[in-house]
Design a protein around this motif. Structure first.
Motif, mmCIF file in Angstrom:
data_model
loop_
_atom_site.group_PDB
_atom_site.id
_atom_site.type_symbol
_atom_site.label_atom_id
_atom_site.label_comp_id
_atom_site.label_asym_id
_atom_site.label_seq_id
_atom_site.Cartn_x
_atom_site.Cartn_y
_atom_site.Cartn_z
ATOM 1 N N UNK A 59 0.820 -1.224 0.000
ATOM 2 C CA UNK A 59 0.000 0.000 0.000
ATOM 3 C C UNK A 59 0.848 1.265 0.000
ATOM 4 N N UNK A 60 2.112 1.162 0.366
ATOM 5 C CA UNK A 60 2.954 2.376 0.362
ATOM 6 C C UNK A 60 2.955 3.001 -1.041
ATOM 7 N N UNK A 61 2.897 2.141 -2.053
ATOM 8 C CA UNK A 61 2.913 2.647 -3.432
ATOM 9 C C UNK A 61 1.648 3.474 -3.697
ATOM 10 N N UNK A 62 0.498 2.993 -3.202
ATOM 11 C CA UNK A 62 -0.757 3.724 -3.415
ATOM 12 C C UNK A 62 -0.756 5.054 -2.672
ATOM 13 N N UNK A 63 -0.259 5.042 -1.445
ATOM 14 C CA UNK A 63 -0.206 6.302 -0.675
ATOM 15 C C UNK A 63 0.764 7.264 -1.364
ATOM 16 N N UNK A 64 1.888 6.730 -1.836
ATOM 17 C CA UNK A 64 2.901 7.580 -2.478
ATOM 18 C C UNK A 64 2.350 8.268 -3.732
ATOM 19 N N UNK A 65 1.390 7.621 -4.399
ATOM 20 C CA UNK A 65 0.793 8.215 -5.610
ATOM 21 C C UNK A 65 0.082 9.530 -5.310
ATOM 22 N N UNK A 66 -0.344 9.699 -4.057
ATOM 23 C CA UNK A 66 -1.047 10.929 -3.672
ATOM 24 C C UNK A 66 -0.061 12.067 -3.422
ATOM 25 N N UNK A 67 1.236 11.762 -3.426
ATOM 26 C CA UNK A 67 2.264 12.776 -3.183
ATOM 27 C C UNK A 67 3.330 12.635 -4.271
ATOM 28 N N UNK A 68 4.467 13.290 -4.050
ATOM 29 C CA UNK A 68 5.546 13.179 -5.033
ATOM 30 C C UNK A 68 6.483 12.017 -4.696
ATOM 31 N N UNK A 69 6.239 11.363 -3.567
ATOM 32 C CA UNK A 69 7.162 10.342 -3.047
ATOM 33 C C UNK A 69 7.382 9.198 -4.040
ATOM 34 N N UNK A 70 8.649 8.805 -4.171
ATOM 35 C CA UNK A 70 8.953 7.642 -5.009
ATOM 36 C C UNK A 70 9.243 6.445 -4.086
ATOM 37 N N UNK A 71 8.608 5.344 -4.368
ATOM 38 C CA UNK A 71 8.963 4.107 -3.662
ATOM 39 C C UNK A 71 9.986 3.409 -4.552
ATOM 40 N N UNK A 72 11.152 3.142 -3.999
ATOM 41 C CA UNK A 72 12.205 2.487 -4.792
ATOM 42 C C UNK A 72 12.430 1.100 -4.214
ATOM 43 N N UNK A 73 12.079 0.068 -4.976
ATOM 44 C CA UNK A 73 12.361 -1.280 -4.457
ATOM 45 C C UNK A 73 13.728 -1.720 -4.957
ATOM 46 N N UNK A 74 14.417 -2.477 -4.116
ATOM 47 C CA UNK A 74 15.836 -2.734 -4.375
ATOM 48 C C UNK A 74 16.210 -4.209 -4.340
ATOM 49 N N UNK A 75 15.347 -5.028 -3.743
ATOM 50 C CA UNK A 75 15.720 -6.432 -3.595
ATOM 51 C C UNK A 75 15.235 -7.234 -4.793
ATOM 52 N N UNK A 76 16.093 -8.089 -5.338
ATOM 53 C CA UNK A 76 15.640 -8.935 -6.442
ATOM 54 C C UNK A 76 14.473 -9.838 -6.036
ATOM 55 N N UNK A 77 14.255 -10.036 -4.727
ATOM 56 C CA UNK A 77 13.145 -10.918 -4.331
ATOM 57 C C UNK A 77 11.917 -10.149 -3.845
ATOM 58 N N UNK A 78 11.933 -8.824 -3.970
ATOM 59 C CA UNK A 78 10.761 -8.067 -3.492
ATOM 60 C C UNK A 78 10.455 -6.938 -4.464
ATOM 61 N N UNK A 79 9.499 -7.185 -5.336
ATOM 62 C CA UNK A 79 9.140 -6.184 -6.345
ATOM 63 C C UNK A 79 7.735 -5.657 -6.052
ATOM 64 N N UNK A 80 7.600 -4.345 -6.097
ATOM 65 C CA UNK A 80 6.332 -3.687 -5.769
ATOM 66 C C UNK A 80 5.751 -3.069 -7.037
ATOM 67 N N UNK A 81 4.599 -3.576 -7.506
ATOM 68 C CA UNK A 81 3.997 -2.965 -8.701
ATOM 69 C C UNK A 81 3.794 -1.464 -8.474
ATOM 70 N N UNK A 82 4.226 -0.675 -9.444
ATOM 71 C CA UNK A 82 4.061 0.781 -9.334
ATOM 72 C C UNK A 82 5.265 1.482 -8.738
ATOM 73 N N UNK A 83 6.232 0.710 -8.236
ATOM 74 C CA UNK A 83 7.440 1.333 -7.651
ATOM 75 C C UNK A 83 8.515 1.467 -8.731
ATOM 76 N N UNK A 84 9.562 2.224 -8.408
ATOM 77 C CA UNK A 84 10.730 2.270 -9.297
ATOM 78 C C UNK A 84 11.628 1.108 -8.876
#
Ligand code: SF4
Ligand code: MSK
Length: 656
Positions: free
Chosen positions: A371-396
């Motif tokens: 849900x962090x990605x959905x909340x971030x959409x309401x602001x300028x915040x970028x969610x950056x996922x970094x782990x090859x085993x954890x990908x968040x749809x909508x994140x960078x």
């Protein structure tokens, strides 16, 4: 919709929750509400989806159906579900530990390679060269770990030792013999070891070779899945015994390896003052929140944020500088080692974004809500996922690779900095509240503080100045008002002169309310004996020992006291508690505390009540098998009372 005061006792969460409501942003509390009523079968643990004849569910009122299609009854189903939870929790901690061991190995191998290429020998042999993505920051700890493991240290370089220690650690993950883990053998006192060895026999299952001593970290997890496959293990006793074994592979294997080798790579925490809560976000700075669990990434982000070029870029774009803050356990890792402020615990991840002041939330693994990605959409915040085993749809996605750690960390920080001009200043609202406290109480730091020995603590316990020690750990859970149980249980125990040690989201909660300040000992929440002890030694009445994997620091501390007294851990006046437990990892931690001999309270009822035999084993029979069991009690006052009674019982048994 809930009122803001119902969701949390933390004023920053209350404010940001109210703001989210004003802005029409859905948060964890609304999502929980939409799930009501939650499935009764699920809450009791009596639904099974382990094969395609199912899903099956058992009638909790004693009527039909009493069995699943295969014939499994409620206890089998509950025990199997619980074992799968333990296995998942142990897997998460242990995979984290594997990642750390691999990072150490990769760094040592790179040093070897560079040496062959003619780069400066001494720096590489000391693993101190800047050409390496990771150095050995605490060579003394490396030597201490090597010695514990029985590795000859004389005449060997740090590089050679790092490689050998990493190899022993990695071997503990995948070895195929029946021998217990090398790390367990190296760290555990013989009296507790003997209890593990005899546990299965005591439970009437002598065919468990070596009792509940784990053989290899991965193997116990795999066997958990095997045992719970349809048509395999159906006796709640053997299923749960294997649960203890799997959790012990986490405690004295995966998590221990994570903690010890992180100390080797990044430094063993020392006592340091720092700050906590959303007020650590800064209005005029580029704010980067590191969130998740693995310091292999967050350490590098902290370093990259000090790069003069990136600071200059931030200033050029109108910020005063770069402010890195933590969230959840990766936050605790950099808090413990560098005093990097921590913005909050689990239930504050969405709240941090709602401040409108976060340029990037950099996430690795575990406890990060999609849900962090959905909340971030309401602001300028970028969610950056970094782990090859954890990908968040909508994140960078900027995936991390240890070999190119510096380069990737700089790219991540640059992405955050370049996002600063996108911040809408009118939408920024950072709560002012923050609190300072002392952190960094590793076992080594505690020993150093007490002059190289635990005798002062032990003597205070024997005298009765301190009645015992409680290890408070674990998460937030929106089913509980945020931090309410954490703080109530802490205060109720301290009032009764129980010294607290703690980790994870409990530790962040405690810090936010000032419990990690020595002056907290002067409050009415601390009993006279504990107050006197804390003042005499200049410590707070509760000690922050780190992140979730650092629960092993609590075990190692308990083990040292047990060694001093020549008793198993289960004989000590020590209890554990996860007042607001949420994750499968918390289930594994609770299980390994109990298996190691520490009776442990859970403030959120795990999904086991549908299996009466299982409940009896967990809350009663385990006392005879490992000398400790679970206490389940949602009311924090009653829970503290029960924990205190257990401490007093143990004191009586010890004759003190
Ligand atoms: Fe049903 Fe048994 Fe299959 Fe579980 S394993 S879904 S109880 S048939
Ligand atoms: S972060 S496991 S919510 S303590 Fe380790 Fe907090 Fe629990 Fe995650």
């Amino acid at each position: 919709m809930k009122k803001y005061k119902e969701v949390s006792i933390d004023p920053t969460t209350q404010k940001m929750y109210e703001r989210a409501q004003e802005l029409g942003i859905e948060t964890v509390w609304e999502r929980l509400e939409k799930q009501q009523p939650q499935c009764g079968y699920g809450l009791l643990g009596i639904c099974c989806r382990n094969c395609m004849m199912g899903p099956c569910r058992i009638n909790p009122f004693g009527g039909e159906p009493k069995r699943g299609v295969c014939g499994a009854d409620a206890d089998t189903i509950v025990a199997r579900n619980l074992l799968r939870m333990i296995a998942a929790g142990a897997a998460a901690h242990s995979d984290h530990g594997r990642h750390v061991a691999l990072t150490l190995l990769v760094a040592a191998e790179m040093a070897e390679k560079f040496k062959k290429e003619g780069k400066p020998v001494l720096e590489l042999d000391n693993m101190a060269s800047n050409t390496l993505p990771y150095q050995v920051r605490d060579p003394e700890k490396l030597k201490a770990v090597a010695k514990r493991l029985g590795i000859e240290t004389e005449g060997k370089s740090i590089r050679e030792l790092a490689k050998e220690v990493a190899e022993v650690a990695l071997n503990d993950f995948g070895k195929q013999d029946e021998e217990p883990l090398a790390f367990l053998k190296a760290y555990l006192n013989p009296k507790t070891y003997e209890i593990f060895e005899k546990a299965a026999e005591k439970a009437g299952m002598p065919w468990f070779e070596n009792g509940i001593l784990p053989r290899s970290i991965d193997r116990e997890i795999v066997e958990s899945l095997h045992r719970t496959h349809i048509g395999t293990d159906h006796d709640p006793v053997s299923i749960l015994l294997h649960g203890l074994k799997t959790a012990l592979g986490d405690a004295w294997g995966g998590s221990l390896i994570a903690t010890e080798l992180q100390d080797v790579l990044f430094g063993t925490p020392k006592v340091i003052k720092a700050e906590a809560n959303l007020g650590v976000l800064k209005e005029d700075y580029v704010n980067i929140v590191v969130h998740g669990h693995e310091p292999v990434l967050s350490e590098k982000i902290v370093e990259a944020a000090q790069d003069p070029e990136l600071i200059e870029l931030a200033q050029k774009l109108g910020a005063k500088g770069i402010n890195v803050v933590g969230m959840c356990c990766t936050g605790l890792e950099v808090l413990m080692r560098h005093g990097i402020p921590i913005a909050g615990n689990f239930l504050q991840q969405e709240m941090a974004i709602v401040t409108g002041a976060v340029e990037a939330m950099v996430v690795d693994v575990q406890c990060i809500m999609p849900a962090t990605v959905d909340v971030a959409r309401c602001f300028h915040t970028k969610i950056i996922d970094t782990s090859p085993i954890a990908t968040f749809p909508g994140a960078i996605h900027i995936k991390f690779d240890e070999r190119r750690a510096d380069e990737i960390a700089k790219e991540i920080v640059r992405t955050a900095v370049e996002n600063f001009p996108n911040r809408s200043k009118q939408r920024v609202e950072i709560p002012k509240e923050k609190m300072s406290g002392y952190v960094g109480f590793s076992v080594e730091a505690i020993l150093e503080h007490f002059g190289g020995t635990l005798k002062p603590i032990e003597e205070a316990i024997v005298e009765g100045k301190i009645k015992g020690v409680a290890g408070l750990v674990g998460c937030n859970n929106p089913k509980v008002k945020q931090d309410h149980n954490h703080i109530k249980i802490a205060n109720e125990l301290m009032k009764r002169d129980v010294l607290l040690v703690g980790t994870g989201c409990w530790a962040t909660a405690a810090m936010k309310y000032g419990i990690f300040l020595p002056e907290y000992a002067d409050t009415e929440n601390v009993g006279p004996g504990l107050r006197e002890f804390a003042k005499e030694w200049g410590i707070p009445p509760a000690l922050n020992m780190g992140s979730c994997v650092d629960c092993t620091r609590i075990l190692v501390l308990a083990d040292l006291v047990a060694r001093d007294l020549n008793v198993p851990i289960s004989a000590l006046p020590v209890v554990g508690s996860a007042p607001e437990a949420m994750t499968e990892k918390a289930v594994s931690i609770g299980t390994y505390f109990v298996a190691s001999g520490i009776t442990t309270h859970l403030g959120v009822v795990p999904p086991v009540l549908g299996g009466p035999k299982v409940v009896k084993i967990l809350t009663q029979d385990l006392y005879d098998i490992v000398g400790a069991a679970f206490i389940v009690e949602p009311d924090p006052y009653k829970a503290a009372k029960l924990m205190y009674e257990h401490i007093m019982k143990k004191r009586k048994e010890l004759g003190i």
